[in-house]
Write an enzyme that holds these catalytic residues in place. Structure first.
Site, PDB file in Angstrom:
ATOM      1  N   HIS A 284      12.317  -0.043 -26.987  1.00  0.00           N
ATOM      2  CA  HIS A 284      12.849  -1.388 -27.186  1.00  0.00           C
ATOM      3  C   HIS A 284      13.085  -1.628 -28.668  1.00  0.00           C
ATOM      4  O   HIS A 284      12.174  -1.468 -29.481  1.00  0.00           O
ATOM      5  CB  HIS A 284      11.883  -2.450 -26.644  1.00  0.00           C
TER       6      HIS A 284
ATOM      7  N   TYR B 226      -7.971   7.502 -17.718  1.00  0.00           N
ATOM      8  CA  TYR B 226      -8.928   8.300 -16.958  1.00  0.00           C
ATOM      9  C   TYR B 226      -9.089   9.695 -17.551  1.00  0.00           C
ATOM     10  O   TYR B 226      -8.138  10.283 -18.062  1.00  0.00           O
ATOM     11  CB  TYR B 226      -8.473   8.431 -15.502  1.00  0.00           C
TER      12      TYR B 226
ATOM     13  N   HIS C 250       0.863  -1.183   0.000  1.00  0.00           N
ATOM     14  CA  HIS C 250       0.000   0.000   0.000  1.00  0.00           C
ATOM     15  C   HIS C 250       0.897   1.230   0.000  1.00  0.00           C
ATOM     16  O   HIS C 250       1.146   1.848   1.034  1.00  0.00           O
ATOM     17  CB  HIS C 250      -0.947  -0.002   1.202  1.00  0.00           C
TER      18      HIS C 250
ATOM     19  N   ASP D  90      -4.845   2.126   1.906  1.00  0.00           N
ATOM     20  CA  ASP D  90      -5.144   1.529   3.207  1.00  0.00           C
ATOM     21  C   ASP D  90      -5.725   2.572   4.151  1.00  0.00           C
ATOM     22  O   ASP D  90      -6.689   2.314   4.878  1.00  0.00           O
ATOM     23  CB  ASP D  90      -3.885   0.890   3.807  1.00  0.00           C
TER      24      ASP D  90
ATOM     25  N   GLU E 286      -0.137   8.649  11.237  1.00  0.00           N
ATOM     26  CA  GLU E 286      -1.490   8.155  11.470  1.00  0.00           C
ATOM     27  C   GLU E 286      -2.399   9.144  12.187  1.00  0.00           C
ATOM     28  O   GLU E 286      -3.621   8.956  12.216  1.00  0.00           O
ATOM     29  CB  GLU E 286      -1.429   6.833  12.235  1.00  0.00           C
TER      30      GLU E 286
END
Length: 399
Positions: free
Chosen positions: A249, A305, A109, A114, A379
């Protein structure tokens, strides 16, 4: 909502945030230790559904394969407000050394999903306690596969995630701002992202006799250089756009001209009009140079997106909510980013806003950017995210 009632709700939400904070931290760490890639979020999905049901939220499982829709009906009739959290991890080998580091080698994560999921669950816990005071319905969208095109949002929408929804809010962590701050940006906030797959075909030959060959390496070099003029000469200098060739490549020996060269890149735009024009010019430039060099080409543009456009009124509303509950010093002007986010699909359907949550803590050494093997969060920022999402829902339902 009166000023008095608004202040009462703020205090209730702050108190409930403190109450559920230890559980939110535990959930974030559990999810962090068990990362799952796009459309593989089976354990995470089950955990989310179980927690929602435990808190009185009705749950629909298996949305967009591994997504969850949670529904919380308030004690009063009203509109429907959606809160979105994404759940997928990245294919990165974690190097944080945290006690709750990834148990799955090569999965991590590293983008804060998370935290987003734990915040969404924390907001659900709070709002379930405030259920009787809600004027309408809160819909919790726990989405798979934000990290991989075509993205989980479009499939969530196909499965009815936005049916009846009046407005939507989502957040994303950002490592450039201090933990506990929130940032807002009206209008275009994030770019569209399309992938370029270009194959240039020449004629193989000996490196010492190039006049008998058609060199796709030299041709590809000219194509790469010319494509940059899309930005320097075709794009309005006051607009934003990026084209990057990230992979080349071709060939396998120093003295052999190869048959073909493959280029892979990304094209980022801030408007639908420029995006469409750039697609056209990528093909024109590549085909023109190849024709001049005697080569041929195949140009594939895989659309990703769309541009993420925040609704002006909903962004001002959300920023006002943040100022009310946190104070002006914890609110910042979020910068536009050339990164992409499939929350854009939701905003094409209903008004809403996508905002930033600061997670940086310089003193603790928490400074790594997202998509980095050392990425983590302070946190304490979880408290801000939980309170903000819960307060937004309450205020939006009463507005």
């Amino acid at each position: 909502m009166s000023i008095v009632n608004s202040m009462q709700i703020q205090e209730k939400i702050k108190s409930l945030t403190e109450k559920y904070y230890p559980e939110v931290v535990k959930l974030r760490r559990t999810i962090h230790a068990n990362p799952e890639l796009a459309f593989e979020e089976h354990e995470t999905s089950k955990l989310v559904a179980d927690i929602l049901e435990k808190n009185g939220v009705s749950v629909k499982r298996g949305v967009a394969k591994t997504g969850i829709i949670g529904t919380l009906k308030g004690g009063n009739k009203g509109k429907v407000v959606a809160l979105r959290s994404d759940m997928d991890a990245l294919p990165i080998l974690e190097a944080t050394g945290l006690p709750f580091a990834s148990k799955k080698e090569g999965k991590m994560h590293a983008c804060g999903h998370d935290a987003h999921t734990a915040i969404g669950l924390g907001a659900a816990m709070i709002l379930s306690e405030l259920k009787n005071e809600l004027h309408g319905e809160v819909r919790f969208l726990f989405q798979p596969s934000e990290e991989r095109n075509p993205g989980g949002a479009s499939f969530m929408i196909e499965d009815g995630a936005l049916d009846g929804v009046h407005e939507i809010y989502g957040l994303h962590v950002i490592a450039q701002h201090d933990a506990g701050t929130v940032g807002f940006c009206e209008g275009e906030m994030m770019a569209s992202a399309d992938e370029l797959y270009i194959t240039i075909r020449g004629k193989s030959g000996h490196g010492a006799r190039p006049h008998f060959a058609v060199d796709p390496v030299v041709t590809s070099a000219q194509v790469i250089t010319a494509l940059q003029t899309l930005i320097s000469r075709n794009l309005d200098p006051f607009s934003q756009g990026v084209i990057t060739i990230g992979s080349i490549h071709g060939g396998f020996a120093p003295n052999i001209i190869p048959e073909d060269v493959k280029l892979i890149g990304t094209l980022r735009s801030m408007t639908k009009e420029w995006r469409e024009y750039a697609h056209k010019r990528v093909k024109e430039i590549t085909e023109g140079i190849c024709a001049a060099m005697g080569a041929t080409c195949e140009v594939i543009i895989d659309k990703g997106y769309p541009v993420l456009r925040n609704d002006f009124a909903k962004t001002i509303f959300a920023e006002g909510c943040a100022r009310e509950i946190f104070g002006v010093n914890r609110v910042f002007k979020a910068e536009r980013l050339m990164g992409a986010e499939d929350f854009a699909y939701y905003l094409e359907k209903v008004p809403g806003t996508f905002y930033r949550l600061g997670i940086r803590n310089q003193k603790q050494g928490i400074t790594a950017d997202i998509h980095n093997d050392h990425f983590t969060i302070d946190e304490e920022a979880l408290k801000t995210g939980v309170a903000m999402q819960a307060y937004l829902a309450v205020k939006a339902l009463q507005s």
